[in-house]
Motif scaffolding. Sequence first.
Motif, PDB file in Angstrom:
ATOM      1  N   MET A 196     -24.622  21.593 -21.324  1.00 12.30           N
ATOM      2  CA  MET A 196     -25.656  20.565 -21.206  1.00 12.30           C
ATOM      3  C   MET A 196     -25.270  19.291 -21.954  1.00 12.30           C
ATOM      4  SD  MET A 196     -28.025  21.795 -19.267  1.00 12.30           S
ATOM      5  CE  MET A 196     -29.346  20.672 -19.559  1.00 12.30           C
ATOM      6  N   ARG A 197     -24.424  19.388 -22.968  1.00 12.21           N
ATOM      7  CA  ARG A 197     -24.007  18.220 -23.744  1.00 12.21           C
ATOM      8  C   ARG A 197     -22.821  17.480 -23.126  1.00 12.21           C
ATOM      9  NH1 ARG A 197     -24.758  21.121 -29.569  1.00 12.21           N
ATOM     10  NH2 ARG A 197     -26.996  20.757 -29.738  1.00 12.21           N
ATOM     11  N   LEU A 198     -22.243  18.036 -22.074  1.00 10.25           N
ATOM     12  CA  LEU A 198     -21.116  17.374 -21.414  1.00 10.25           C
ATOM     13  C   LEU A 198     -21.566  16.078 -20.751  1.00 10.25           C
ATOM     14  CD1 LEU A 198     -19.397  20.348 -19.541  1.00 10.25           C
ATOM     15  CD2 LEU A 198     -18.524  19.137 -21.544  1.00 10.25           C
ATOM     16  N   PRO A 199     -20.680  15.082 -20.674  1.00  9.46           N
ATOM     17  CA  PRO A 199     -21.020  13.898 -19.873  1.00  9.46           C
ATOM     18  C   PRO A 199     -21.080  14.296 -18.398  1.00  9.46           C
ATOM     19  CG  PRO A 199     -18.783  13.742 -20.778  1.00  9.46           C
ATOM     20  CD  PRO A 199     -19.393  14.988 -21.334  1.00  9.46           C
ATOM     21  N   ALA A 200     -21.861  13.581 -17.636  1.00  9.65           N
ATOM     22  CA  ALA A 200     -22.056  13.911 -16.215  1.00  9.65           C
ATOM     23  C   ALA A 200     -20.741  13.905 -15.440  1.00  9.65           C
ATOM     24  CB  ALA A 200     -23.052  12.939 -15.583  1.00  9.65           C
ATOM     25  N   SER A 201     -19.755  13.152 -15.916  1.00  7.50           N
ATOM     26  CA  SER A 201     -18.461  13.099 -15.229  1.00  7.50           C
ATOM     27  C   SER A 201     -17.765  14.463 -15.230  1.00  7.50           C
ATOM     28  CB  SER A 201     -17.556  12.053 -15.886  1.00  7.50           C
ATOM     29  OG  SER A 201     -17.310  12.403 -17.237  1.00  7.50           O
ATOM     30  N   GLN A 202     -18.171  15.369 -16.117  1.00 11.33           N
ATOM     31  CA  GLN A 202     -17.550  16.694 -16.201  1.00 11.33           C
ATOM     32  C   GLN A 202     -18.397  17.789 -15.557  1.00 11.33           C
ATOM     33  OE1 GLN A 202     -16.005  17.649 -20.104  1.00 11.33           O
ATOM     34  NE2 GLN A 202     -15.578  15.500 -20.504  1.00 11.33           N
ATOM     35  N   TYR A 203     -19.518  17.421 -14.940  1.00  9.03           N
ATOM     36  CA  TYR A 203     -20.361  18.418 -14.275  1.00  9.03           C
ATOM     37  C   TYR A 203     -19.641  18.974 -13.054  1.00  9.03           C
ATOM     38  CZ  TYR A 203     -24.589  17.039 -16.875  1.00  9.03           C
ATOM     39  OH  TYR A 203     -25.514  16.791 -17.837  1.00  9.03           O
ATOM     40  N   SER A 204     -19.873  20.237 -12.781  1.00  8.72           N
ATOM     41  CA  SER A 204     -19.355  20.856 -11.566  1.00  8.72           C
ATOM     42  C   SER A 204     -20.343  20.587 -10.444  1.00  8.72           C
ATOM     43  CB  SER A 204     -19.224  22.365 -11.753  1.00  8.72           C
ATOM     44  OG  SER A 204     -18.314  22.666 -12.771  1.00  8.72           O
ATOM     45  N   VAL A 205     -19.841  20.155  -9.298  1.00 10.46           N
ATOM     46  CA  VAL A 205     -20.684  19.967  -8.119  1.00 10.46           C
ATOM     47  C   VAL A 205     -20.489  21.199  -7.253  1.00 10.46           C
ATOM     48  CG1 VAL A 205     -21.122  18.538  -6.089  1.00 10.46           C
ATOM     49  CG2 VAL A 205     -20.494  17.466  -8.249  1.00 10.46           C
ATOM     50  N   LEU A 206     -21.499  22.069  -7.238  1.00 11.35           N
ATOM     51  CA  LEU A 206     -21.367  23.355  -6.563  1.00 11.35           C
ATOM     52  C   LEU A 206     -21.515  23.259  -5.049  1.00 11.35           C
ATOM     53  CD1 LEU A 206     -23.349  25.569  -9.081  1.00 11.35           C
ATOM     54  CD2 LEU A 206     -20.875  25.285  -8.885  1.00 11.35           C
ATOM     55  N   ASP A 207     -22.352  22.377  -4.571  1.00 11.35           N
ATOM     56  CA  ASP A 207     -22.593  22.249  -3.136  1.00 11.35           C
ATOM     57  C   ASP A 207     -22.166  20.853  -2.689  1.00 11.35           C
ATOM     58  OD1 ASP A 207     -23.445  22.280  -0.527  1.00 11.35           O
ATOM     59  OD2 ASP A 207     -25.459  23.030  -0.976  1.00 11.35           O
ATOM     60  N   ALA A 208     -20.896  20.703  -2.371  1.00 10.09           N
ATOM     61  CA  ALA A 208     -20.333  19.395  -2.027  1.00 10.09           C
ATOM     62  C   ALA A 208     -20.916  18.814  -0.741  1.00 10.09           C
ATOM     63  CB  ALA A 208     -18.814  19.493  -1.902  1.00 10.09           C
ATOM     64  N   GLU A 209     -21.529  19.651   0.103  1.00  8.49           N
ATOM     65  CA  GLU A 209     -22.165  19.136   1.316  1.00  8.49           C
ATOM     66  C   GLU A 209     -23.492  18.460   1.004  1.00  8.49           C
ATOM     67  OE1 GLU A 209     -22.537  22.000   4.432  1.00  8.49           O
ATOM     68  OE2 GLU A 209     -20.463  22.671   4.208  1.00  8.49           O
ATOM     69  N   ARG A 210     -24.121  18.840  -0.081  1.00  7.73           N
ATOM     70  CA  ARG A 210     -25.433  18.299  -0.438  1.00  7.73           C
ATOM     71  C   ARG A 210     -25.393  17.327  -1.605  1.00  7.73           C
ATOM     72  NH1 ARG A 210     -28.651  19.886   3.084  1.00  7.73           N
ATOM     73  NH2 ARG A 210     -28.665  21.991   3.856  1.00  7.73           N
ATOM     74  N   ILE A 211     -24.393  17.438  -2.473  1.00  9.65           N
ATOM     75  CA  ILE A 211     -24.307  16.564  -3.639  1.00  9.65           C
ATOM     76  C   ILE A 211     -22.941  15.874  -3.643  1.00  9.65           C
ATOM     77  CG2 ILE A 211     -24.350  16.426  -6.153  1.00  9.65           C
ATOM     78  CD1 ILE A 211     -26.131  18.930  -6.114  1.00  9.65           C
ATOM     79  N   GLU A 212     -22.987  14.557  -3.691  1.00  8.13           N
ATOM     80  CA  GLU A 212     -21.768  13.750  -3.639  1.00  8.13           C
ATOM     81  C   GLU A 212     -21.713  12.892  -4.899  1.00  8.13           C
ATOM     82  OE1 GLU A 212     -21.277   9.648  -1.118  1.00  8.13           O
ATOM     83  OE2 GLU A 212     -21.834  11.443  -0.004  1.00  8.13           O
ATOM     84  N   ARG A 213     -20.586  12.920  -5.576  1.00  4.42           N
ATOM     85  CA  ARG A 213     -20.408  12.109  -6.772  1.00  4.42           C
ATOM     86  C   ARG A 213     -20.123  10.668  -6.344  1.00  4.42           C
ATOM     87  NH1 ARG A 213     -19.286  13.793 -11.829  1.00  4.42           N
ATOM     88  NH2 ARG A 213     -18.646  15.848 -11.086  1.00  4.42           N
ATOM     89  N   VAL A 214     -20.944   9.723  -6.805  1.00  4.67           N
ATOM     90  CA  VAL A 214     -20.786   8.310  -6.476  1.00  4.67           C
ATOM     91  C   VAL A 214     -19.998   7.602  -7.583  1.00  4.67           C
ATOM     92  CG1 VAL A 214     -22.028   6.148  -6.022  1.00  4.67           C
ATOM     93  CG2 VAL A 214     -22.904   8.303  -5.117  1.00  4.67           C
ATOM     94  N   SER A 215     -20.301   7.948  -8.828  1.00  2.00           N
ATOM     95  CA  SER A 215     -19.571   7.424  -9.986  1.00  2.00           C
ATOM     96  C   SER A 215     -19.609   8.500 -11.067  1.00  2.00           C
ATOM     97  CB  SER A 215     -20.195   6.116 -10.484  1.00  2.00           C
ATOM     98  OG  SER A 215     -21.452   6.358 -11.080  1.00  2.00           O
ATOM     99  N   GLU A 216     -19.178   8.166 -12.277  1.00  2.00           N
ATOM    100  CA  GLU A 216     -19.135   9.171 -13.337  1.00  2.00           C
ATOM    101  C   GLU A 216     -20.496   9.773 -13.646  1.00  2.00           C
ATOM    102  OE1 GLU A 216     -17.116   8.067 -16.889  1.00  2.00           O
ATOM    103  OE2 GLU A 216     -15.202   7.836 -15.876  1.00  2.00           O
ATOM    104  N   ASP A 217     -21.561   8.977 -13.505  1.00  2.00           N
ATOM    105  CA  ASP A 217     -22.893   9.484 -13.869  1.00  2.00           C
ATOM    106  C   ASP A 217     -23.925   9.346 -12.749  1.00  2.00           C
ATOM    107  OD1 ASP A 217     -23.204   6.758 -13.859  1.00  2.00           O
ATOM    108  OD2 ASP A 217     -24.039   6.627 -15.880  1.00  2.00           O
ATOM    109  N   THR A 218     -23.465   9.040 -11.539  1.00  2.00           N
ATOM    110  CA  THR A 218     -24.385   8.823 -10.413  1.00  2.00           C
ATOM    111  C   THR A 218     -24.010   9.757  -9.258  1.00  2.00           C
ATOM    112  OG1 THR A 218     -24.566   6.515 -11.077  1.00  2.00           O
ATOM    113  CG2 THR A 218     -25.381   7.067  -8.896  1.00  2.00           C
TER     114      THR A 218
END
Length: 168
Positions: free
Chosen positions: A61-83
């Motif tokens: 939970m303390r990790l920056p959003a840039s290090q989050y795992s995106v589990l469902d790439a069809e539904r969640i798309e990384r736009v930038s490090e925190d968006t």
Amino acid sequence: MASSLVSSILVLPISRCHQLKQRLPLLASATPPSTHKARFVARRKESVSVQQLQRPLIEYMRLPASQYSVLDAERIERVSEDTFRCYVYTIKFFTFEVCPVLLVKVEQQPNGCCIKLLSCKLQGSPMVAAQNDKFDAIMVNRISCESDSDKSLVQQLTSDTIIEVVVL
């Protein structure tokens, strides 16, 4: 008949009101200011106990959003490090299809994160997409992780969300 219904609602015991509140998943109100047709606000706070694995949840939970795992790439798309852009499931309603697309920003907090809605657009049937300029939406979800001690095997994960939709 109507007056007896009203009086029975007005004299509902406090203990019964508490029971009703627990059964309702969301509280909502419609209070239209003079410039809006309707304003809906809902808030929900929910906690769940989480069993610790090899890596403590609070570390993740303390990790920056840039290090989050995106589990469902069809539904969640990384736009930038925190968006992130999130495609909510498509809802079919009679002949209409609606797929809300949320643009959210994740901000770090001491014991978790705060997810803020930057925009919400409706995709789907042409009539549904035409509604995009007829509403505004605001959402803030504060997610936190607490434990009694650093070595605890169980931690409390809490989500406190408020959503407001204004029909213009």
